[in-house]
Motif scaffolding. Sequence first.
Motif: not given
Length: 203
Positions: A127-131, A136-141, A173-174
Amino acid sequence: MTDVTLYLCPRTRSFHALWMLEEIGEPYELRVVNIRDDIQSEAYSAVNPMRKVPALDVGGELITESPAICAWLADRYPGQGLAPAVDAPGRGSYLRWLFFAGSAMEPAFIDKAMSRETPRQMAGWGDLASVKATLAQALDGKDYLVGDRFTAADLMVGSTLNFMMNFKLLERTEPFAAYVDRLVSRPAFKRAMEREAELADEG
């Protein structure tokens, strides 16, 4: 003289391939396809039986699907550093994100645009929330998805995020906003945008 010809329509998914060609920096030809008229013609069906853009003709061999075009170009021109080598660390992650845009991001956002929800057990993208959470996790930092450099995977993911932001399907958003801003500041992106605008005006 070049053996690489891109069939495209301005302001469509064709932009992935156009941007990629600008990143490569090698000669190519463009053939504009009108998605309202030309794409329905029998002549174009001889180029791509799916009657979709983009389509890349390489010396008579047809390559369709944006991730496949980007993957082929990155591997054909390894000197541009747009993909890890087959046996290099990060190659698997690169392929994962290269195909994530079309197989997970796009269908999830289409569900949102259509105000529908595909049952999670039927949707390969969940679903979109999971995507969004996964990205976001992959791009964190990180500045880029794979290692510390731009690859064709960033082009596919970043171009899709930029499109979704422009059509108000994703808020700025970031970490997405800074990531997209970083990518669209690339000279090749700007050249592709200028070329696309010229083609749109000519049409």
